[in-house]
Write an enzyme that holds these catalytic residues in place. Structure first.
Site, mmCIF file in Angstrom:
data_model
loop_
_atom_site.group_PDB
_atom_site.id
_atom_site.type_symbol
_atom_site.label_atom_id
_atom_site.label_comp_id
_atom_site.label_asym_id
_atom_site.label_seq_id
_atom_site.Cartn_x
_atom_site.Cartn_y
_atom_site.Cartn_z
ATOM 1 N N ASP A 10 -13.988 -27.111 -83.555
ATOM 2 C CA ASP A 10 -13.468 -27.786 -84.732
ATOM 3 C C ASP A 10 -11.937 -27.834 -84.538
ATOM 4 O OD1 ASP A 10 -13.298 -28.612 -87.534
ATOM 5 O OD2 ASP A 10 -12.554 -26.590 -87.915
ATOM 6 N N LEU A 11 -11.251 -28.708 -85.245
ATOM 7 C CA LEU A 11 -9.797 -28.828 -85.041
ATOM 8 C C LEU A 11 -9.009 -28.042 -86.096
ATOM 9 C CD1 LEU A 11 -7.426 -30.130 -83.510
ATOM 10 C CD2 LEU A 11 -7.691 -32.148 -84.971
ATOM 11 N N ASP A 12 -9.077 -28.522 -87.346
ATOM 12 C CA ASP A 12 -8.297 -27.881 -88.416
ATOM 13 C C ASP A 12 -8.837 -26.478 -88.687
ATOM 14 O OD1 ASP A 12 -6.785 -27.319 -90.697
ATOM 15 O OD2 ASP A 12 -8.151 -28.387 -92.018
ATOM 16 N N THR A 18 -3.826 -27.557 -89.790
ATOM 17 C CA THR A 18 -3.389 -28.766 -90.495
ATOM 18 C C THR A 18 -3.728 -28.690 -91.984
ATOM 19 O OG1 THR A 18 -5.342 -29.713 -89.443
ATOM 20 C CG2 THR A 18 -3.222 -30.513 -88.685
ATOM 21 N N LYS A 46 -11.894 -27.722 -96.908
ATOM 22 C CA LYS A 46 -11.848 -27.542 -95.455
ATOM 23 C C LYS A 46 -13.126 -28.071 -94.792
ATOM 24 C CE LYS A 46 -8.388 -23.978 -95.100
ATOM 25 N NZ LYS A 46 -8.035 -22.603 -94.718
ATOM 26 N N GLY A 47 -12.950 -28.918 -93.802
ATOM 27 C CA GLY A 47 -14.087 -29.462 -93.059
ATOM 28 C C GLY A 47 -14.739 -30.657 -93.743
ATOM 29 N N ILE A 48 -14.285 -30.974 -94.966
ATOM 30 C CA ILE A 48 -14.868 -32.071 -95.751
ATOM 31 C C ILE A 48 -14.086 -33.365 -95.479
ATOM 32 C CG2 ILE A 48 -15.427 -32.796 -98.128
ATOM 33 C CD1 ILE A 48 -16.895 -30.207 -97.304
ATOM 34 N N ARG A 50 -12.249 -37.130 -95.689
ATOM 35 C CA ARG A 50 -11.157 -37.577 -96.570
ATOM 36 C C ARG A 50 -11.687 -38.084 -97.915
ATOM 37 N NH1 ARG A 50 -7.702 -42.033 -93.783
ATOM 38 N NH2 ARG A 50 -7.907 -40.485 -92.134
ATOM 39 N N SER A 115 -14.614 -32.703 -84.898
ATOM 40 C CA SER A 115 -13.800 -32.634 -86.114
ATOM 41 C C SER A 115 -14.143 -33.753 -87.093
ATOM 42 C CB SER A 115 -12.319 -32.734 -85.706
ATOM 43 O OG SER A 115 -11.514 -32.991 -86.831
ATOM 44 N N ALA A 116 -13.980 -33.471 -88.382
ATOM 45 C CA ALA A 116 -14.191 -34.494 -89.409
ATOM 46 C C ALA A 116 -12.996 -35.444 -89.508
ATOM 47 C CB ALA A 116 -14.413 -33.818 -90.754
ATOM 48 N N SER A 117 -11.883 -35.065 -88.894
ATOM 49 C CA SER A 117 -10.642 -35.830 -89.065
ATOM 50 C C SER A 117 -10.621 -37.153 -88.305
ATOM 51 C CB SER A 117 -9.452 -34.984 -88.606
ATOM 52 O OG SER A 117 -8.270 -35.750 -88.703
ATOM 53 N N ASN A 119 -7.724 -38.355 -87.728
ATOM 54 C CA ASN A 119 -6.391 -38.252 -87.119
ATOM 55 C C ASN A 119 -6.376 -37.290 -85.933
ATOM 56 O OD1 ASN A 119 -4.702 -39.869 -89.046
ATOM 57 N ND2 ASN A 119 -5.562 -38.411 -90.492
ATOM 58 N N LYS A 146 -19.893 -33.004 -92.277
ATOM 59 C CA LYS A 146 -20.453 -31.649 -92.230
ATOM 60 C C LYS A 146 -20.797 -31.275 -93.672
ATOM 61 C CE LYS A 146 -17.046 -30.575 -88.633
ATOM 62 N NZ LYS A 146 -15.784 -29.896 -88.323
ATOM 63 N N GLU A 170 -15.973 -22.690 -85.544
ATOM 64 C CA GLU A 170 -15.747 -23.303 -86.869
ATOM 65 C C GLU A 170 -15.111 -22.353 -87.871
ATOM 66 O OE1 GLU A 170 -15.700 -25.479 -89.225
ATOM 67 O OE2 GLU A 170 -16.446 -27.260 -88.252
ATOM 68 N N ASP A 171 -14.194 -22.875 -88.694
ATOM 69 C CA ASP A 171 -13.573 -22.051 -89.740
ATOM 70 C C ASP A 171 -14.136 -22.353 -91.127
ATOM 71 O OD1 ASP A 171 -12.264 -24.643 -89.820
ATOM 72 O OD2 ASP A 171 -10.900 -23.734 -91.263
HETATM 73 P P1 B16 Z 1 -8.569 -36.850 -92.083
HETATM 74 P P2 B16 Z 1 -11.777 -30.439 -89.297
HETATM 75 C C1 B16 Z 1 -11.055 -31.778 -91.505
HETATM 76 O O1 B16 Z 1 -10.767 -31.337 -90.204
HETATM 77 C C2 B16 Z 1 -10.202 -31.026 -92.518
HETATM 78 O O2 B16 Z 1 -10.576 -29.646 -92.533
HETATM 79 C C3 B16 Z 1 -10.428 -31.607 -93.892
HETATM 80 O O3 B16 Z 1 -9.600 -30.935 -94.832
HETATM 81 C C4 B16 Z 1 -10.071 -33.116 -93.861
HETATM 82 O O4 B16 Z 1 -10.297 -33.708 -95.114
HETATM 83 C C5 B16 Z 1 -10.938 -33.788 -92.781
HETATM 84 O O5 B16 Z 1 -10.707 -33.170 -91.536
HETATM 85 C C6 B16 Z 1 -10.628 -35.275 -92.658
HETATM 86 O O6 B16 Z 1 -9.330 -35.438 -92.176
HETATM 87 O O7 B16 Z 1 -8.105 -37.205 -93.450
HETATM 88 O O8 B16 Z 1 -7.460 -36.589 -91.100
HETATM 89 O O9 B16 Z 1 -9.571 -37.853 -91.543
HETATM 90 O O10 B16 Z 1 -11.720 -29.048 -89.881
HETATM 91 O O11 B16 Z 1 -13.168 -31.045 -89.344
HETATM 92 O O12 B16 Z 1 -11.134 -30.522 -87.938
HETATM 93 MG MG MG Z 2 -11.923 -26.753 -89.804
#
Ligand code: B16
Ligand code: MG
Length: 216
Positions: A10-12, A18, A46-48, A50, A115-117, A119, A146, A170-171
């Protein structure tokens, strides 16, 4: 060597923190809408994804918005968030993350990002770890959030490795649940009272060793 052949990160919260930038940008948006929320509430995001995060936040503020407004608000938050992450440097890599990534690759394990991000590419380039992963799977590739296991299952598939031979780091509670739902081993990063069901919980990747990986 154990049955583990790949590590999915996982990233964040695992590679980089982040969450502080997400919190700042979401809070700015909430304040603009006339309410505030705590750091404790921020944990739930966290992990959810946007959009899912925004829906939770609007609920905290007892606000109802239509789909077009939701997209506009999420885009505004992301503009502020991107302003912050484009200033990130390698000094923000969490302790032990780079070392562990390099160690597992040297030992022959495959690596993926899960990662869910949306970015993740920007962040990995900023911190200089973009080339440390064989495969990148993020919110641009997978739409189901997730605890759905899609993000990790696509990672395993792209690596060409059976999910049962993958370990996820994963955190977030939702991320631990996603890894378990995908039939993978999972190492929780954080508090074992919160990350229930993980095969092992460590404080950070600085506590991980090849020995611990092989014993999973
Ligand atoms: P973005 P992960 C998640 O990262 C964050 O924990 C979560 O807070 C955020 O809403 C999600 O990425 C989406 O991020 O807005 O950059 O697309 O923990 O899955 O790496
Ligand atoms: Mg995370």
């Amino acid at each position: 060597m154990s049955i583990i052949k790949a590590c999915i990160f996982d990233l964040d919260g695992v590679i980089v923190d982040t969450a502080v930038y997400h919190y700042e940008a979401w809070r700015r948006l909430a304040n603009q809408l006339g309410f505030d929320f705590t750091e404790e509430q921020n944990e739930e995001l966290k992990g959810i994804s946007r959009i899912e995060s925004l829906k939770i936040i609007l609920n905290w503020g007892n606000l109802q918005k239509d789909e077009d407004e939701i997209i506009a608000l999420a885009t505004l938050k992301n503009t502020w968030y991107v302003e912050m992450i484009t200033k990130m440097t390698p000094s923000e890599i969490l302790p032990g993350a780079q070392e562990f990534l390099e160690l597992v690759r040297e030992k022959g394990y495959k690596t993926a990002l899960g990662s869910a991000s949306k970015n993740s590419e920007t962040i990995l380039k900023q911190i200089g770890l973009f080339d440390h992963f064989d495969v990148l799977v993020d919110g641009n590739k997978v739409t189901k959030s997730k605890p759905d296991p899609s993000v990790f299952l696509v990672g395993a598939e792209e690596l060409g490795i059976d999910p049962s031979a993958c370990v996820v780091f994963e955190d977030a509670v939702a991320g631990v649940q996603a890894a378990l739902a995908g039939g993978m081993k999972v190492v929780g990063i954080g508090n074992e009272k919160i990350l229930k069901g993980a095969d092992l919980v460590v404080a950070g990747l600085h506590e991980m060793t090849i020995d611990k990986l092989e014993r999973l």
